[in-house]
Structure formats: structure tokens, C-alpha cells
Write a protein that holds these residues in place. Structure first.
Motif, PDB file in Angstrom:
ATOM      1  N   GLU A 295     -43.416 -57.958  94.147  1.00 27.73           N
ATOM      2  CA  GLU A 295     -42.801 -59.211  94.426  1.00 27.73           C
ATOM      3  C   GLU A 295     -43.851 -60.359  94.588  1.00 27.73           C
ATOM      4  O   GLU A 295     -44.467 -60.859  93.480  1.00 27.73           O
ATOM      5  N   SER A 296     -45.714 -59.933  95.453  1.00 26.77           N
ATOM      6  CA  SER A 296     -46.279 -60.391  95.960  1.00 26.77           C
ATOM      7  C   SER A 296     -46.567 -60.749  94.445  1.00 26.77           C
ATOM      8  O   SER A 296     -47.705 -61.502  94.464  1.00 26.77           O
ATOM      9  N   LEU A 297     -47.808 -59.487  93.933  1.00 26.16           N
ATOM     10  CA  LEU A 297     -47.951 -58.839  93.081  1.00 26.16           C
ATOM     11  C   LEU A 297     -47.963 -60.455  92.062  1.00 26.16           C
ATOM     12  O   LEU A 297     -48.642 -60.362  90.850  1.00 26.16           O
ATOM     13  N   ARG A 298     -46.605 -60.361  91.306  1.00 29.21           N
ATOM     14  CA  ARG A 298     -45.613 -61.499  90.598  1.00 29.21           C
ATOM     15  C   ARG A 298     -45.867 -62.385  90.457  1.00 29.21           C
ATOM     16  O   ARG A 298     -46.607 -63.885  89.760  1.00 29.21           O
ATOM     17  N   PHE A 299     -45.851 -62.994  92.012  1.00 31.26           N
ATOM     18  CA  PHE A 299     -46.576 -64.382  92.659  1.00 31.26           C
ATOM     19  C   PHE A 299     -48.214 -64.578  91.479  1.00 31.26           C
ATOM     20  O   PHE A 299     -48.306 -65.870  91.490  1.00 31.26           O
ATOM     21  N   LEU A 300     -48.721 -63.326  92.479  1.00 32.06           N
ATOM     22  CA  LEU A 300     -50.121 -63.618  92.274  1.00 32.06           C
ATOM     23  C   LEU A 300     -50.721 -63.672  90.957  1.00 32.06           C
ATOM     24  O   LEU A 300     -51.771 -64.016  90.431  1.00 32.06           O
ATOM     25  N   ARG A 301     -49.555 -63.096  90.469  1.00 36.84           N
ATOM     26  CA  ARG A 301     -50.957 -63.378  88.760  1.00 36.84           C
ATOM     27  C   ARG A 301     -50.233 -64.726  87.745  1.00 36.84           C
ATOM     28  O   ARG A 301     -50.938 -64.714  87.114  1.00 36.84           O
ATOM     29  N   GLN A 302     -49.368 -65.483  88.624  1.00 36.10           N
ATOM     30  CA  GLN A 302     -49.638 -67.067  88.188  1.00 36.10           C
ATOM     31  C   GLN A 302     -51.221 -67.268  88.440  1.00 36.10           C
ATOM     32  O   GLN A 302     -51.326 -68.376  87.783  1.00 36.10           O
ATOM     33  N   LYS A 303     -52.052 -67.025  89.564  1.00 40.38           N
ATOM     34  CA  LYS A 303     -53.306 -67.277  89.689  1.00 40.38           C
ATOM     35  C   LYS A 303     -54.337 -66.313  89.008  1.00 40.38           C
ATOM     36  O   LYS A 303     -55.474 -66.556  89.213  1.00 40.38           O
ATOM     37  N   TYR A 304     -53.419 -65.338  88.873  1.00 39.90           N
ATOM     38  CA  TYR A 304     -54.960 -64.195  89.327  1.00 39.90           C
ATOM     39  C   TYR A 304     -54.008 -63.128  87.965  1.00 39.90           C
ATOM     40  O   TYR A 304     -54.149 -62.211  88.076  1.00 39.90           O
ATOM     41  N   GLU A 305     -54.925 -63.215  86.632  1.00 45.32           N
ATOM     42  CA  GLU A 305     -54.192 -62.564  85.421  1.00 45.32           C
ATOM     43  C   GLU A 305     -54.571 -61.390  85.054  1.00 45.32           C
ATOM     44  O   GLU A 305     -53.759 -60.475  84.988  1.00 45.32           O
ATOM     45  N   THR A 306     -55.522 -61.391  86.177  1.00 46.80           N
ATOM     46  CA  THR A 306     -55.839 -59.676  86.009  1.00 46.80           C
ATOM     47  C   THR A 306     -55.443 -58.593  86.932  1.00 46.80           C
ATOM     48  O   THR A 306     -55.872 -57.604  86.243  1.00 46.80           O
ATOM     49  N   ASP A 355     -68.663 -62.206  96.531  1.00 46.07           N
ATOM     50  CA  ASP A 355     -67.783 -61.166  96.195  1.00 46.07           C
ATOM     51  C   ASP A 355     -66.406 -61.028  96.974  1.00 46.07           C
ATOM     52  O   ASP A 355     -64.557 -60.875  96.730  1.00 46.07           O
ATOM     53  N   GLN A 356     -66.888 -61.147  98.585  1.00 49.84           N
ATOM     54  CA  GLN A 356     -65.512 -61.089  99.675  1.00 49.84           C
ATOM     55  C   GLN A 356     -65.211 -62.201  99.882  1.00 49.84           C
ATOM     56  O   GLN A 356     -64.080 -62.111 100.303  1.00 49.84           O
ATOM     57  N   THR A 357     -65.250 -63.370  99.376  1.00 48.66           N
ATOM     58  CA  THR A 357     -64.871 -64.548  99.925  1.00 48.66           C
ATOM     59  C   THR A 357     -63.486 -64.694  98.440  1.00 48.66           C
ATOM     60  O   THR A 357     -62.617 -65.322  99.421  1.00 48.66           O
ATOM     61  N   LYS A 358     -64.256 -64.010  97.660  1.00 53.68           N
ATOM     62  CA  LYS A 358     -62.937 -64.042  96.545  1.00 53.68           C
ATOM     63  C   LYS A 358     -62.357 -63.667  96.693  1.00 53.68           C
ATOM     64  O   LYS A 358     -60.797 -63.736  96.114  1.00 53.68           O
ATOM     65  N   LEU A 359     -62.339 -61.801  97.776  1.00 55.51           N
ATOM     66  CA  LEU A 359     -61.405 -61.197  97.634  1.00 55.51           C
ATOM     67  C   LEU A 359     -60.202 -61.926  98.561  1.00 55.51           C
ATOM     68  O   LEU A 359     -59.407 -62.123  99.045  1.00 55.51           O
ATOM     69  N   ARG A 360     -60.946 -62.430  99.490  1.00 58.87           N
ATOM     70  CA  ARG A 360     -60.134 -63.233 100.761  1.00 58.87           C
ATOM     71  C   ARG A 360     -58.996 -64.007 100.580  1.00 58.87           C
ATOM     72  O   ARG A 360     -58.148 -64.665 100.977  1.00 58.87           O
ATOM     73  N   GLU A 361     -59.934 -65.175  99.108  1.00 56.10           N
ATOM     74  CA  GLU A 361     -59.091 -66.058  98.754  1.00 56.10           C
ATOM     75  C   GLU A 361     -57.823 -65.897  98.207  1.00 56.10           C
ATOM     76  O   GLU A 361     -56.555 -66.037  98.138  1.00 56.10           O
ATOM     77  N   PHE A 362     -57.786 -64.376  97.153  1.00 53.99           N
ATOM     78  CA  PHE A 362     -56.821 -63.729  96.773  1.00 53.99           C
ATOM     79  C   PHE A 362     -55.955 -63.226  98.404  1.00 53.99           C
ATOM     80  O   PHE A 362     -54.466 -63.203  97.442  1.00 53.99           O
ATOM     81  N   ARG A 363     -55.846 -62.871  98.878  1.00 57.25           N
ATOM     82  CA  ARG A 363     -55.417 -62.538 100.101  1.00 57.25           C
ATOM     83  C   ARG A 363     -54.802 -64.085 100.860  1.00 57.25           C
ATOM     84  O   ARG A 363     -52.974 -63.053 100.937  1.00 57.25           O
ATOM     85  N   HIS A 364     -55.085 -64.692 100.584  1.00 58.22           N
ATOM     86  CA  HIS A 364     -54.512 -65.475 101.234  1.00 58.22           C
ATOM     87  C   HIS A 364     -54.210 -66.688 100.386  1.00 58.22           C
ATOM     88  O   HIS A 364     -53.010 -68.039 100.122  1.00 58.22           O
ATOM     89  N   ALA A 365     -54.159 -66.622  98.945  1.00 59.81           N
ATOM     90  CA  ALA A 365     -53.569 -67.253  97.570  1.00 59.81           C
ATOM     91  C   ALA A 365     -51.852 -66.656  97.851  1.00 59.81           C
ATOM     92  O   ALA A 365     -51.095 -68.259  97.750  1.00 59.81           O
ATOM     93  N   LEU A 366     -51.225 -65.526  98.502  1.00 57.45           N
ATOM     94  CA  LEU A 366     -49.702 -65.895  98.280  1.00 57.45           C
ATOM     95  C   LEU A 366     -48.797 -66.793  99.402  1.00 57.45           C
ATOM     96  O   LEU A 366     -48.020 -67.046  98.242  1.00 57.45           O
ATOM     97  N   PRO A 367     -49.287 -66.762  99.996  1.00 56.69           N
ATOM     98  CA  PRO A 367     -48.831 -68.318 101.513  1.00 56.69           C
ATOM     99  C   PRO A 367     -48.758 -69.252 100.931  1.00 56.69           C
ATOM    100  O   PRO A 367     -47.901 -70.416 100.346  1.00 56.69           O
ATOM    101  N   VAL A 368     -49.501 -70.187  99.693  1.00 51.88           N
ATOM    102  CA  VAL A 368     -49.467 -70.859  99.174  1.00 51.88           C
ATOM    103  C   VAL A 368     -49.194 -71.087  98.257  1.00 51.88           C
ATOM    104  O   VAL A 368     -48.003 -71.954  97.988  1.00 51.88           O
ATOM    105  N   LEU A 369     -48.889 -70.701  97.101  1.00 50.46           N
ATOM    106  CA  LEU A 369     -48.355 -70.435  95.962  1.00 50.46           C
ATOM    107  C   LEU A 369     -46.435 -70.563  96.167  1.00 50.46           C
ATOM    108  O   LEU A 369     -45.883 -70.793  95.806  1.00 50.46           O
ATOM    109  N   MET A 370     -46.183 -69.340  97.364  1.00 48.06           N
ATOM    110  CA  MET A 370     -44.872 -69.049  97.897  1.00 48.06           C
ATOM    111  C   MET A 370     -44.332 -70.825  98.531  1.00 48.06           C
ATOM    112  O   MET A 370     -43.737 -71.630  97.953  1.00 48.06           O
TER     113      MET A 370
END
Length: 510
Positions: A295-306, A355-370
Motif C-alpha cells: 500500500e505504501s508503494l501504491r502511494f509512492l507510485r504517484q511520484k515515482y513511476e519506476t 544518489d543517496q539524497t535521492k533515496l532518502r527523498e524517496f523514503r521521506h516522500a510517503l508521509p508528505v503524500l499521505m
């Protein structure tokens, strides 16, 4: 000293990230020294006026939401006083309570050092992290804030200010604590008799242990025993390099097996010394293991299509490296991922800072989307903060899933799987769903307690979760907590309503 009392001037100090409504106070003080805090507290105790300590407002349990009285804002206690290296590669730093954690960490890292505690919201104040014993992803390797606090300057409700260093005062074999005060008096208190949950992360109530260091009583006390003015913390050597990855799986069984092996190998390979927790950089040793469910990945696909469409979950990991060990450690992780049939070709890895910054942004994007989702539906999320022992985790995760799936509620499960600490976020779309969500939350609380877990692993209790602390410790132990608070704060002015209801303070038997 700056004092504000106009409603439009103090509104920002009457709420926090819990979004609890109804906060109110007569005025807000902005002290710049321990002496000014002592003056405020001494007068408030004389007048029996409630005092709420205000940090940055990032807390999620309404600890800083006042219901009357006055507020002490720590914003102007914002100086980093010193950063000192030692001969072993680590060091120490001293800072005031209102220093922003992100600024503190940047200052420390510029000296080639590391302050290990890393709550997700780094705009918090350093004093707030001590008041809640904050933790985060790196806690899996380094432990919570408590493990790094070496000294506190602390103001009590009567106006006395102490400067207490770790190792100076201890509870006796009967749990009695005696603290000499500058005024010539002393505080005598009895440590509560409950046993804390045997989990790696816990922020539920006062810390207790046989023969405990008195300093630990104030760490995680949520503004109920005094006001944190200044903190000295231990620093570690800054890691030379970092390998991180977000790894996708199409089988939950394989994902959990991967986590079990990564956790077990990390704990087995780890070296701990009295002063520094440092993993062997030549062996697999995750400093973070984080989980995202489908369910988290479904939220994240809104921003990360890959994000792979066949992924049912993902793990974010970090491993410290050196130039000499980076390749070998990458091979260790790739072998582990291959053994557990991860979607390796579709997963993401990083060895450089960009690249590590991008991965951390992915990790922190979920609370923002919710949060954007909640704003659209005008609802408040129902979020768990429970952790359980290693042997109970798989069953707890199944209990979460089996309870939520038949209820037609939107939800996500993500968080610190290395420490068996999941954030289950239930996302009600209307008031009826919100009622059902809170009923489910209570079931999760009772299950966590039944298997030996904690009801709050990192966010604390505050006002929002105080009724659930009774599920963990029971009335008798809450009365012991109230008796401890009365010993430090006889007038009951500090942090009213945090941890337990004010009615417990009125029990004449204690």
C-alpha cells in the motif's frame, strides 16, 4: 526577556504535529538563559500556574499543546557552545535546548564527526529529542538519543537548576533517588516498580532500571519533571562512505526472510564498546533497515513511476563503508539479495552523496503524500508507533494485515523493520471510518502489550496516547509515576496532562 500574549502572536505555540485542537495559554515566554527559566518556574510554582515547554512543534502526541497556563518557548536557547574532538576519533558537543537538530548535525559533520540519533523530522529542537528520547532509522545500529546524552543542565519547578553528568548520581538498590539542590534542599523520589518492555526502542513513560543513572530519568520525561536548558552529547567518528539501496520484492515471504538474515548478521557482526558503537566495516552490518508495504508503494507510485508494478514491498538499507571495503560489501549485499530472490535488476543502489539524497527523498516522500491525502479528506491519520520483540514481529505484522484487510480501510504499513517497529497509518475518508480506525488502533495496542511490546517506540506519550499507557503499565504503576512527578514538581505545574491524566496527581495514597 521577550514575552508575548496577543492571540495572533502566540497561536503558533499552541499546537504541534498531532493537530490536537483547543490549545490555549495566557502568554509565551522566550527565555535566553537558565536563570530566566528558573525565574519563570519559581513564580509559576508559587502561583500554581501550569507551564508547558515548547520546542519546535514537530511532536506528534500533543506534548507541547497547552490547556491553560503559560508556555516556555526554547527558541532563543539556540547556541552551539562547543564541538570537541577526542584522541579516539570521536568527540563531544555542548548545545542549548533550542538548537535545530539539522543545524547541529551539519555543524558536527563539518568537523568530521557524527551525532548518531536521526529522527525523521530534523527541524526538531535538540532539547525536544532529549525530552522524548527520540530515535529513527539509524537507531538499529546506534541506539536512541539516551545513549548519547552525557550531561544535562536542567531547571526544576522550584527554580533550582542542576548540572548533572552521567555517572554522578544513581538510584539505590531499593529504587530511591536523592538529588542535592543548589538551594541546599534535596529532592527525594522513588523510582516506579514496573518493568519496561524488552524491545530495542521504547518511549513509553519514565525510564526505570535497577541502580539506574539518575540522568536517564530526565531523558524521555516529556517536560513533566523539569525544563532541559543545555545538553552535552557524545559524538562518533564520521563514516568514510555509505552504501544504500531500495530493494523491491515480489514475495512477502522472501522479503521477511531477507530482513531476518540481514538483522541477525548485522547484530552478530557488530562490535560494541563502552564509548562507541561501531560496526565492522568488512562485514555486513546494516545501520538502517526500513520497510514499505504494497500500500505504501501504491502511494509512492504517484511520484515515482519506476517503482516496479509487480513489487509487493520494499526494503531501504544503509551500510557504512570505507574505500577499501565498498566493493566487498556491495557483493555481500548482492549475494544476500540474490539468495532471497529480490527484484535486483529493478532495485536502486547508491554509493555517492547525490544518489543517496535521492533515496532518502524517496523514503521521506510517503508521509508528505499521505498528509496531502488527509488534507483532501479533512481527516486526521490514525498512526501506530508500537515495537515488539524479535520473536513476535512476524505474528504482529500478520495481525496488522489480517485486521486491516477485511475492513475496507485505506492504510499503509512502513517503518523501522530492523527494530520490529512499524508505523501502521490508517487513512479514514470520513467520520465513520475514523471511528472504526480508532477501534482497530486499540486492538493493535492490546496485541503489542500482550506479546511484550511497547505502545510508543519513538514518539512518546504526550496527551494523545496517555489513556493507552494504562494498557501497558496499569493504574498502580501510573500512580507510581504520578508520585515520582510530585516529588520533582509538588505544585504539579509542569507538562500537565502529559503521560497521565491530572487526576493521578491527586491520589492521597501516593
Amino acid at each position: 526577556m521577550l514575552i508575548k500574549s496577543q492571540p495572533d502572536e502566540i497561536q503558533d505555540f499552541l499546537s504541534d504535529a498531532s493537530y490536537m485542537r483547543g490549545g490555549h495559554a495566557s502568554r509565551v515566554f522566550f527565555p535566553e538563559s537558565a536563570d530566566e527559566i528558573a525565574e519563570i518556574l519559581k513564580q509559576a510554582a508559587h502561583d500554581r500556574t501550569a507551564v508547558t515547554v515548547s520546542g519546535a512543534g514537530t511532536g506528534t502526541v500533543a506534548g507541547r499543546v497547552p490547556f491553560g497556563g503559560q508556555v516556555i518557548a526554547t527558541d532563543k536557547l539556540n547556541r552551539i557552545k562547543e564541538i570537541v574532538r577526542d584522541d579516539q576519533g570521536g568527540g563531544r558537543a555542548t548545545a542549548q535546548a533550542g538548537v535545530i537538530l539539522r543545524d547541529f548535525q551539519h555543524a558536527v559533520e563539518s568537523e568530521g564527526l557524527l551525532y548518531a540519533p536521526d529522527p525523521t523530522e530534523r527541524s526538531c529542537f535538540l532539547g525536544g529529542t532529549v525530552a522524548t528520547n527520540a530515535s529513527g532509522a539509524r537507531t538499529f545500529k546506534y541506539g536512541p538519543t539516551r545513549d548519547y546524552v552525557e550531561r544535562l543542565k536542567f531547571a526544576f519547578a522550584n527554580g533550582d537548576v542542576i548540572d548533572l553528568r552521567r555517572g554522578e548520581l544513581f538510584a539505590d538498590h531499593k529504587g530511591h533517588v536523592t538529588i542535592p539542590l543548589p538551594s541546599g534542599n534535596c529532592i527525594k523520589a522513588q523510582i516506579p516498580t514496573y518493568r519496561m518492555p524488552e524491545v530495542r526502542k521504547n518511549a513509553s513513560g519514565y525510564h526505570v532500571a535497577p541502580g539506574m543513572d539518575v540522568l536517564d530519568l530526565f531523558i524521555g520525561s516529556e517536560g513533566t519533571l523539569g525544563v532541559i536548558v543545555e545538553i552535552e552529547v557524545k559524538l562518533l567518528p564520521k563514516p568514510e562512505g555509505l552504501l544504500s539501496g531500495i530493494v523491491f520484492f515480489d514475495s512477502e515471504e522472501q522479503l521477511l526472510a531477507f530482513v531476518r538474515e540481514a538483522r541477525e548478521r548485522s547484530l552478530a557482526n557488530r562490535v560494541r564498546s563502552p564509548t562507541v558503537r561501531e560496526g565492522l566495516v568488512t562485514k555486513l552490518d546494516a545501520r538502517a533497515l526500513e520497510y514499505f508495504d504494497i500500500e505504501s508503494l501504491r502511494f509512492l507510485r504517484q511520484k515515482y513511476e519506476t517503482v516496479p508494478t509487480n513489487a509487493i514491498g520494499a526494503i531501504f538499507f544503509e551500510q557504512e563503508t570505507t574505500p577499501a571495503t565498498e566493493d566487498a560489501l556491495m557483493n555481500e549485499w548482492l549475494s544476500l539479495l540474490e539468495r532471497h530472490h529480490a527484484l535486483g535488476d529493478q532495485s536502486w543502489f547508491a554509493t555517492n552523496e547525490a544518489d543517496q539524497t535521492k533515496l532518502r527523498e524517496f523514503r521521506h516522500a510517503l508521509p508528505v503524500l499521505m498528509n496531502e491525502w488527509f488534507a483532501r479528506h479533512n481527516q486526521r491519520k490514525v498512526s501506530t508507533d508500537m515495537a515488539v520483540p524479535d520473536e513476535a514481529f512476524a505474528g504482529m505484522l500478520r495481525f496488522y494485515q489480517d485486521t486491516l484487510r477485511p475492513n475496507d480501510l485505506r492504510y499503509t504499513i512502513f517503518g523501522h523493520i530492523g527494530d520490529n517497529h512499524m508505523h501502521v497509518n490508517i487513512l479514514p475518508r470520513n467520520d465513520e471510518e475514523a471511528t472504526r480506525a480508532w477501534d482497530i488502533y486499540r486492538k493493535f495496542i492490546r496485541r503489542a502489550v500482550a506479546v511484550g511490546g511497547t505502545i510508543s517506540a519513538e514518539h512518546g506519550i504526550g496527551k494523545l496516547k496517555r489513556k493507552y499507557l494504562r494498557e501497558l503499565y496499569g493504574d498502580e504503576h501510573l500512580r507510581e509515576m504520578a508520585a515520582l512527578k510530585r516529588a520533582f514538581d509538588p505544585a504539579g505545574i509542569l507538562g500537565r496532562g502529559n503521560m497521565f491524566a491530572e487526576s493521578y496527581l491527586d491520589d492521597p495514597a501516593y
